[in-house]
Design a protein around this motif. Structure first.
Motif: not given
Lengths: 315, 378
Positions: B257-260, B272-283, B296-303
């Motif tokens: 997921x590309x963002x800033x 922030x990564x998409x308008x109208x969607x909540x910001x991602x919280x990450x370590x 932001x990179x996340x493996x499918x099994x962790x979702x």
């Protein structure tokens, strides 16, 4: 479904159709062999059992048209092995046979010595060069064999190009006598039959997996050792095929010995030619041809078996 | 088991240990093409080292330089501290197992194995015993007198292995050793390779494009791309802590997921990564700054995937099930978010198919914790 459809339309059982097709396909090569090999051979065999006569064609007896079964029986009773007996009595013939086999063997060795490096070079050449090199090997076939052998007379003669170049360069002070010796015959044979040696060897070398040579090096071989231990044994089928392809026709060769060879060059092909056209002894010439064929059957059978074995090994 | 081994055996973390192989700024060019680009790498004794990458990444060139079939254009390769640039392949204490196996078709299995020994200074009378020992190692004693074309592909692979190990090389190179085997045999053979490597203690370098194979067998994996090494690490770290988008994407399955970076707190960042969607919280990774572009990179099994919005998740986004990939032991759900981004979530199939919780077009929530993913800046 397609089969059922075909069955309805043609009204012939597809199995029978398949068999008919198979019979047809097999009959083509067998018909070819019958027409162009067996029948001519039977005619030659028949002539070899006849006697020479002053007639056209110059032998007797001949089958008269319309004489029926009795005529055939008459013919058979007048056949004899006289010509074959004669071949054993005159030492000229078995000497010529032996000399032909010897010349063929020596030629095979020379052709191999010249042909293997050529095939190896072609196989190791880059991909864009290979078609050109292949072309150069095949190119001589595009002109008449006879003309190419004549050309060697111009090269090898006492006043030929070779002697002129050697004299001019100061390497020799007197012209070499090459033409009309066995050496000229060997040169002519090696030159003419080289492609028959090069092409089968090239075919095996070209297939050779380069990884095998790298593996050999990796396991401690020098380049030369890898060549002896891997390349040479793996190209053996091509070498054997090439040797047979040269040996078999060279035994019966007559153009090269008669054009380039001298009076001492004894080859059975030349003897056969003389019997046929100079002596007009067709029956004896035919007997010479039949024996030649019998001699050649041994290497031909060996060659076929080797080819078959190799095909089985590749499967 | 792997984790245990890594704790015991990790010479790359010990600053005192000397590498058996050292690449120093090695470059290899073929005409205009740069196959290896200024590469520096250490490989340690007894390692099972994997070179992993897509075809054309330079991994095979690297291996061929170790075998001696290619020489570096620039830089230096040392084996046991000795520069090996001028040492020809037949004089190196290195053996290679070829991808094609390169068994000599005119020699029997036993003669293939004996081939290298006969070129060595081993006394003639000792060779048969050594051949027998090697054939025992790969369980091929019965086939000693067969020719290579009379045995199966898997058996050929073992002959190739026995042949390359017969001279007890310091370093064994394996070029896609299992590429020609079918999946089941490949998996069995991977474990056999590891056993043999452990038993002999030889340093193995394996070249492969199969990431599962690299992860299974190797003590360390080097991920290569365009003649450069992207990352060298243990399989666990490569998978859980990829250093770049490329590595994250190449190894396993991943959502990128590309963002800033919107804000940086002590241990956490908001992306922030998409308008109208909540910001991602990450370590928060080290040295991250506000405003920086990131991925932001996340493996499918962790979702996780659920019908209701989970209360305690750091990140929860609503979407709709677009596709379900059924893999047998698990299913991958492709969930389309409102901005069109597709998130893959992998769920173990603990229930039989008929009682699956979600189906196509269902509205679902995908959620994950703040530490489940990784913020990448490369």
């Amino acid at each position: 479904m397609g089969v059922v459809h075909g069955h309805c339309r043609s009204g012939i059982d597809p199995l029978i159709m398949g068999n008919l097709r198979r019979i047809f396909l097999i009959s083509v090569p067998y018909g070819w062999l019958l027409l162009l090999f067996l029948i001519p051979f039977a005619i030659v065999l028949k002539i070899s059992l006849s006697d020479a006569a002053l007639a056209i064609p110059p032998y007797a007896p001949r089958l008269e048209a319309g004489s029926g079964l009795k005529g055939v029986w008459d013919l058979l009773t007048r056949f004899d092995l006289e010509n074959f007996v004669f071949l054993t009595q005159d030492s000229l013939y078995w000497k010529a046979y032996l000399s032909s086999v010897w010349i063929a063997l020596v030629s095979v060795v020379f052709t191999l010595l010249v042909g293997y490096p050529i095939a190896y070079g072609m196989a190791r050449a880059s991909d864009e060069w290979r078609p050109t090199l292949m072309m150069l090997v095949i190119l001589p076939f595009w002109t008449s064999f006879l003309i190419r052998v004549y050309a060697w007379i111009g090269i090898l003669g006492t006043n030929g190009y070779l002697n002129q170049v050697l004299l001019w360069s100061g390497l020799i002070s007197e012209p070499l006598v090459i033409l009309n010796t066995n050496l000229a015959v060997y040169i002519g044979i090696v030159y003419t039959y080289l492609p028959f040696m090069v092409l089968p060897i090239y075919a095996t070398l070209e297939k050779l997996d380069h990884d095998l040579l790298e593996a050999a090096e990796d396991l401690g071989c020098s380049r030369l050792q890898a060549f002896w231990l891997i390349t040479v044994p793996l190209s053996r089928p091509g070498v054997i095929a090439g040797c047979f392809l040269v040996f078999i026709p060279v035994v019966g060769e007559f153009v090269i010995p008669s054009l380039l060879g001298g009076s001492k060059t004894l080859m059975i092909g030349k003897v056969l030619w003389d019997e046929f056209f100079s002596n007009r002894d067709w029956p004896l010439a035919s007997a010479v041809a039949v024996i030649l064929l019998l001699i050649l059957i041994i290497p031909i059978v060996l060659f076929q078996r080797q080819q078959q074995r190799q095909q089985e090994a590749e499967q | 088991m792997d984790a245990q081994k890594a704790e015991v055996f990790a010479p790359w973390e010990d600053s005192d240990s000397k590498p058996i192989i050292h690449f120093q700024n090695v470059t290899k060019r073929f005409g205009d093409f740069t196959a290896i680009d200024d590469l520096t790498l250490d490989i340690y004794e007894k390692e099972f080292f994997a070179l992993l990458g897509p075809s054309g990444c330079g991994k095979t060139t690297l291996m061929r330089m170790l075998a001696g079939f290619e020489t570096p254009t620039e830089g230096q390769i040392t084996l046991d501290g000795r520069d090996i640039a001028m040492v020809p392949p037949n004089k190196r204490p290195v053996n290679m197992m070829f991808q094609s196996y390169a068994l000599f078709p005119h020699l029997s299995v036993a003669d293939n194995v004996a081939f290298g020994l006969k070129r060595s200074d081993m006394p003639r009378e000792e060779i048969p015993a050594r051949v027998d020992e090697m054939l025992g190692l790969v369980q091929l004693r019965k086939f000693a007198n067969r020719k290579p074309h009379q045995i199966s592909g898997g058996q050929r692979q073992r002959v190739a292995l026995a042949r390359s190990l017969a001279k007890a090389p310091k370093l064994l190179l394996l070029d896609e050793p299992l590429g020609a085997l079918d999946r089941k045999l490949r998996e069995e053979t991977q474990f056999e390779l590891m056993d043999i490597q452990e038993k002999l203690g030889t340093t193995f370098v394996i070249v492969t494009h199969d990431q599962e194979e690299a992860m299974t067998v190797a003590s360390r994996v080097a991920v290569m791309d365009n003649g450069k090494i992207e990352q060298v690490d243990t399989p666990e770290r490569i998978y859980e802590f990829p250093g770049s988008r490329y590595v994250a994407d190449f190894i396993g399955d991943v959502n990128l997921i590309e963002g800033a970076i919107r804000s940086v707190k002590k241990t956490e960042v908001e992306i922030s990564w998409a308008e109208g969607l909540p910001n991602l919280r990450a370590a928060a990774p080290d040295g991250i700054e506000k405003g920086q572009n990131c991925c932001f990179a996340i493996r499918p099994e962790k979702v996780s995937i659920s019908a209701e919005k989970p209360e305690d998740a750091a990140n929860a986004i609503e979407g709709k099930v677009l596709d379900i990939g059924y893999l047998g032991n698990m299913s991958t759900y492709h969930v389309e978010l409102s901005n069109g981004q597709i998130i893959k979530a992998q769920v173990a199939n603990q229930r039989r198919l008929a009682r699956r919780a979600f189906t196509w077009e269902d509205r679902v929530w995908v959620s994950f914790t703040a530490t489940a993913g990784l913020v990448l800046t490369r």
